[in-house]
Design an enzyme around this catalytic site. Structure first.
Site, mmCIF file in Angstrom:
data_model
loop_
_atom_site.group_PDB
_atom_site.id
_atom_site.type_symbol
_atom_site.label_atom_id
_atom_site.label_comp_id
_atom_site.label_asym_id
_atom_site.label_seq_id
_atom_site.Cartn_x
_atom_site.Cartn_y
_atom_site.Cartn_z
ATOM 1 N N ARG A 1 -25.838 15.446 28.263
ATOM 2 C CA ARG A 1 -25.745 16.351 29.414
ATOM 3 C C ARG A 1 -27.078 16.558 30.124
ATOM 4 N NH1 ARG A 1 -23.989 21.949 26.468
ATOM 5 N NH2 ARG A 1 -23.665 22.591 28.621
ATOM 6 N N ASN B 1 -23.928 32.965 22.895
ATOM 7 C CA ASN B 1 -23.625 31.534 22.715
ATOM 8 C C ASN B 1 -24.856 30.666 22.482
ATOM 9 O OD1 ASN B 1 -20.847 30.779 22.784
ATOM 10 N ND2 ASN B 1 -20.736 31.360 24.936
ATOM 11 N N SER C 1 -22.452 36.620 18.047
ATOM 12 C CA SER C 1 -22.116 36.581 16.633
ATOM 13 C C SER C 1 -23.274 37.257 15.893
ATOM 14 C CB SER C 1 -21.873 35.152 16.168
ATOM 15 O OG SER C 1 -22.954 34.343 16.540
ATOM 16 N N LYS D 1 -19.204 39.442 16.893
ATOM 17 C CA LYS D 1 -18.103 38.604 16.390
ATOM 18 C C LYS D 1 -18.387 38.222 14.952
ATOM 19 C CE LYS D 1 -19.072 35.644 19.512
ATOM 20 N NZ LYS D 1 -19.127 34.382 20.288
ATOM 21 N N GLY E 1 -16.072 36.201 13.118
ATOM 22 C CA GLY E 1 -15.186 35.103 12.731
ATOM 23 C C GLY E 1 -13.948 35.617 12.001
ATOM 24 N N ALA F 1 -14.288 41.737 14.108
ATOM 25 C CA ALA F 1 -15.361 42.062 15.052
ATOM 26 C C ALA F 1 -15.693 43.540 14.983
ATOM 27 C CB ALA F 1 -14.928 41.693 16.471
ATOM 28 N N ALA G 1 -13.210 29.573 19.793
ATOM 29 C CA ALA G 1 -12.710 30.874 19.341
ATOM 30 C C ALA G 1 -13.521 32.024 19.947
ATOM 31 C CB ALA G 1 -12.742 30.952 17.821
ATOM 32 N N ASP H 1 -15.111 32.024 22.770
ATOM 33 C CA ASP H 1 -14.778 32.139 24.196
ATOM 34 C C ASP H 1 -13.439 32.853 24.361
ATOM 35 O OD1 ASP H 1 -17.046 30.571 24.479
ATOM 36 O OD2 ASP H 1 -15.865 28.717 24.483
ATOM 37 N N ASP I 1 -10.275 23.454 22.690
ATOM 38 C CA ASP I 1 -11.093 24.615 23.042
ATOM 39 C C ASP I 1 -10.215 25.752 23.570
ATOM 40 O OD1 ASP I 1 -13.316 22.913 22.664
ATOM 41 O OD2 ASP I 1 -14.398 23.856 24.318
#
Ligand code: KDG
Length: 311
Positions: free
Chosen positions: A104, A164, A192, A224, A226, A230, A254, A256, A292
């Protein structure tokens, strides 16, 4: 204006069923955290728009077609004839482990700049969603992210930052230097547990970073966890939600989905418990299906998992 505006890099993800080095078929999918959120919110019936740059070629056309098919507004997507599409190769290395290879650098999406976002911001939105991925892409994308957060914050839009962290794009120190100042212009921070100190003092624990953020004007901090659910923090205290006990087959996307669920709940005027419940519900849909965003629910499917008691 739309209900939710998000911007960033739409990626072509090429998914393999086994190790990439072993070869075999690759299937193209739309990906990118911001696109995942736009699709999640759109599926629930809200008006979602994605802004950014995609390549002028067939791959850019593929990304636009996928977004349109999910009723995401792409009026403010720019085609870039000079640059290629950002690619993400996703290999299922073992049943439990997926790995990512990016191609990218220098992509169309990474060339995002302030001018690309002006029309979308001017059109207005109730919620602006952004991630810590976009500012890692290039200097111009970093400037565009900062500008968008400040402009929307000034206009009274609810701005949500999902941290993220992508270790393949930048170091934790480089991320913190950009994301911690950015957090001063947002209302909702999603992270997270291991990402939290990227928006606060290095190495600080959860209560400390949360206190710093609330002090700086953030109204809600979502952590978050997992499979453990949360936690949400506001000026009024702390609230927890358990994850729904689904069988996880694919955890990519997950986070998102969680964010999309939370923001959908906000758009519907739900209280914090309701927003959190919708967030973990969308997270459960995401992990229980492949892709996704492909498994995310439509509004009439939201209650499908209601009989599952939080574990
Ligand atoms: O959250 C899922 C994303 O990681 C994926 O779609 C790709 O946005 C992406 C990224 O930059 O890693």
């Amino acid at each position: 204006g739309v209900d939710l505006l998000t911007f960033g890099e739409a990626l072509v993800s090429l998914r393999s069923a086994g190790p990439l080095a072993a070869g075999g078929p690759l299937h193209p999918h739309l990906a990118g955290a911001e696109c995942n959120v736009a699709v999640g919110v759109s599926r629930l019936g809200h008006r979602a728009a994605f802004a950014g740059r995609v390549s002028g070629d067939e791959l850019g056309g593929f990304l636009l077609r996928q977004l349109r098919a999910e009723s995401v507004d792409v009026a403010h997507v720019t085609r870039d004839p000079e640059r290629s599409a950002g690619l993400m190769f996703l290999e299922r290395r073992t049943a439990d482990l997926t790995r990512v290879v990016y191609q990218r650098a220098g992509s169309a999406g990474s060339a995002l700049c302030v001018d690309d976002l002006r029309p979308a911001l001017a059109a207005g939105a109730r919620v602006l969603h952004l991630t810590g991925i976009t500012p890692a892409l290039s200097d111009s994308a970093r400037e565009a992210t900062r500008w968008a957060a400040e402009t929307a914050c000034r206009a009274g839009t609810l701005v949500c930052l999902d941290v993220n962290h992508r270790a393949k794009l930048w170091s934790r120190d480089a991320a913190r230097a950009v994301l911690a100042p950015l957090a001063g212009h947002v209302s909702v921070v999603v992270a997270s547990a291991d990402e939290l100190d990227l928006v606060g003092t290095p190495g600080a624990d959860e209560p400390t970073v949360v206190a710093e953020l609330l002090d700086r004007g953030v109204s809600t901090v979502l952590v978050k966890l997992g499979g453990d659910g949360a936690r949400a923090y506001t000026g009024e205290g702390r609230l927890e939600a358990a994850a729904l006990p689904v069988t996880a087959v694919d955890t990519v996307g997950a986070g998102d989905a969680f964010t999309a669920g939370y923001l959908s709940g906000h758009l519907d005027g739900l209280d914090l418990a309701g927003r959190l419940r919708r967030a973990v519900t969308l997270g459960a849909f995401a992990v229980a299906g492949h892709g996704d965003w492909e498994a995310l629910p439509r509004r009439d499917e939201l209650s499908l998992l209601d009989d599952l008691q939080p574990g």
